[in-house]
Scaffold this motif. Structure first.
Motif, PDB file in Angstrom:
ATOM      1  N   PRO A  34      30.439 -50.360 -93.947  1.00  0.00           N
ATOM      2  CA  PRO A  34      29.647 -50.917 -93.421  1.00  0.00           C
ATOM      3  C   PRO A  34      28.784 -50.642 -95.355  1.00  0.00           C
ATOM      4  CG  PRO A  34      29.218 -48.035 -94.391  1.00  0.00           C
ATOM      5  CD  PRO A  34      31.187 -48.961 -93.948  1.00  0.00           C
ATOM      6  N   PRO A  36      25.936 -52.616 -97.537  1.00  0.00           N
ATOM      7  CA  PRO A  36      24.857 -52.714 -97.701  1.00  0.00           C
ATOM      8  C   PRO A  36      24.160 -54.655 -97.995  1.00  0.00           C
ATOM      9  CG  PRO A  36      24.421 -51.407 -98.845  1.00  0.00           C
ATOM     10  CD  PRO A  36      26.016 -51.456 -98.848  1.00  0.00           C
ATOM     11  N   GLU A  39      25.399 -56.156 -93.800  1.00  0.00           N
ATOM     12  CA  GLU A  39      24.156 -55.805 -93.436  1.00  0.00           C
ATOM     13  C   GLU A  39      23.067 -56.452 -93.041  1.00  0.00           C
ATOM     14  OE1 GLU A  39      25.300 -53.576 -90.708  1.00  0.00           O
ATOM     15  OE2 GLU A  39      26.780 -53.372 -91.523  1.00  0.00           O
ATOM     16  N   TRP A  41      22.677 -59.395 -94.765  1.00  0.00           N
ATOM     17  CA  TRP A  41      23.701 -60.720 -94.299  1.00  0.00           C
ATOM     18  C   TRP A  41      23.469 -60.900 -92.530  1.00  0.00           C
ATOM     19  CZ3 TRP A  41      27.987 -61.381 -91.125  1.00  0.00           C
ATOM     20  CH2 TRP A  41      28.209 -62.576 -90.451  1.00  0.00           C
ATOM     21  N   ALA A  42      24.117 -59.765 -91.751  1.00  0.00           N
ATOM     22  CA  ALA A  42      23.908 -59.736 -90.052  1.00  0.00           C
ATOM     23  C   ALA A  42      22.483 -60.172 -89.861  1.00  0.00           C
ATOM     24  CB  ALA A  42      24.705 -58.640 -89.575  1.00  0.00           C
ATOM     25  N   ASP A  43      21.365 -59.205 -90.927  1.00  0.00           N
ATOM     26  CA  ASP A  43      20.393 -59.340 -90.036  1.00  0.00           C
ATOM     27  C   ASP A  43      19.405 -60.469 -90.096  1.00  0.00           C
ATOM     28  OD1 ASP A  43      20.884 -56.678 -88.905  1.00  0.00           O
ATOM     29  OD2 ASP A  43      19.221 -56.016 -90.964  1.00  0.00           O
ATOM     30  N   ARG A  52      23.454 -61.826 -83.037  1.00  0.00           N
ATOM     31  CA  ARG A  52      24.166 -61.305 -84.619  1.00  0.00           C
ATOM     32  C   ARG A  52      26.067 -61.423 -84.240  1.00  0.00           C
ATOM     33  NH1 ARG A  52      21.632 -57.678 -87.057  1.00  0.00           N
ATOM     34  NH2 ARG A  52      23.123 -55.601 -88.043  1.00  0.00           N
ATOM     35  N   ARG A  58      31.921 -61.091 -89.789  1.00  0.00           N
ATOM     36  CA  ARG A  58      31.868 -60.629 -90.959  1.00  0.00           C
ATOM     37  C   ARG A  58      33.168 -60.678 -91.736  1.00  0.00           C
ATOM     38  NH1 ARG A  58      28.271 -55.581 -90.193  1.00  0.00           N
ATOM     39  NH2 ARG A  58      29.387 -54.519 -91.260  1.00  0.00           N
ATOM     40  N   ARG A 271      17.934 -59.636 -96.899  1.00  0.00           N
ATOM     41  CA  ARG A 271      17.628 -59.791 -95.224  1.00  0.00           C
ATOM     42  C   ARG A 271      16.509 -61.116 -95.965  1.00  0.00           C
ATOM     43  NH1 ARG A 271      18.726 -54.880 -95.600  1.00  0.00           N
ATOM     44  NH2 ARG A 271      19.552 -54.009 -93.368  1.00  0.00           N
TER      45      ARG A 271
END
Length: 274
Positions: A34, A36, A39, A41-43, A52, A58, A271
């Motif tokens: 996990p 950060p 995560e 980047w995925a958002d 998503r 990933r 983000r």
């Protein structure tokens, strides 16, 4: 020597094919963590594309990020033949670049995709003089980066260089191509532009568009993505607009098309949307 300096010294000596293999091997276990940045980047990708990304994307993101990092550290040691063998750019795009350079001048806006440093190295290898701007990194790292790129035929200004826009305008007039990363605002002076899908707003630096309007140069979007052992480089038609907002909207539309096509190459580990 700090940790970053050690990484530069070691990573810069890893042969390209070895580095590519390391990136493939390391990306699989890293994708399960996990992290950060991943995560974030995925958002960002979910907002940008409406989808998503799953585990496969990933893993590809991490492989691409590692490859880009190792390439950037080692590029000064690549031969001309290595650069030209890896770069894949259509003849029509090369013609467009040269037409703009011979005519009104050329400013290139790039997103943080694929390997933007390799795109600059390719330009230098085919006789296109490149100018860009970079953050002033601490501990002498900016000077090391600047000198390494100078050895490849690329001139780098620090972002806090006095009278920077005047210097860049002179470079445009001297038929150099000014390449500016333009999808991430590192200051508080960015312009919020609507992303084509969903209406979220991305804060982008206006420098590339302002420079093109000031000099009359063509503004084109360049995106790169990894494809097997090669890097695909694509160049847009000139971005037109009667206002700064219109030009920035067209620029961001170019970024969005590239991200839609290959979100795992958008190395935006934060983000990005307001």
């Amino acid at each position: 020597m700090g940790l970053t300096g050690v990484a530069w010294a070691v990573g810069g000596r890893i042969p390209r094919r070895v580095g590519d293999g390391l990136a493939r091997v390391l990306s699989a276990p890293l994708a399960l963590l996990p992290l950060p940045g991943v995560e974030a980047w995925a958002d960002t990708v979910a907002t940008a594309t409406g989808r998503r990304p799953g585990l496969r994307r990933r893993r590809r993101l991490l492989e691409n990020w590692l490859r880009n990092t190792l390439w950037s550290l080692s590029l000064e040691r690549w031969s001309d033949a290595d650069v030209l063998a890896v770069a894949d750019i259509p003849d029509v795009d090369v013609v467009g670049l040269r037409e703009s350079l011979a005519g009104p001048g050329l400013v290139l806006a790039l997103p943080h995709m694929g390997s933007w440093d390799l795109a600059g190295a390719w330009c230098a290898r085919v006789g296109i003089k490149v100018v860009s701007v970079a953050e002033r990194l601490p501990d002498g790292l900016f000077e090391r980066f600047r000198d390494a790129r100078a050895a490849m035929g690329m001139d780098i200004y620090a972002v806090d260089q006095p009278d920077l826009m005047r210097l860049l305008a002179r470079d445009v007039a001297d038929r150099r191509v000014v390449c500016l990363l333009s999808d991430r605002d590192l200051s508080s002076r960015g312009v919020a532009v609507a992303w084509p899908r969903g209406g979220a707003r991305l804060s982008v630096p206006a420098g590339a568009a302002l420079l093109a309007r000031r000099t009359g140069a063509d503004l084109r979007v360049v995106s790169t993505r990894f494809d097997g052992a090669r890097l695909r480089i694509r160049v847009s038609a000139p971005v037109r607009g009667d206002t700064l907002e219109a030009v920035l909207t067209g620029m961001v539309a170019g970024f969005a098309a590239a991200v839609e096509d290959s979100p795992e190459d958008w190395l935006m580990l934060r983000r990005a949307f307001a």
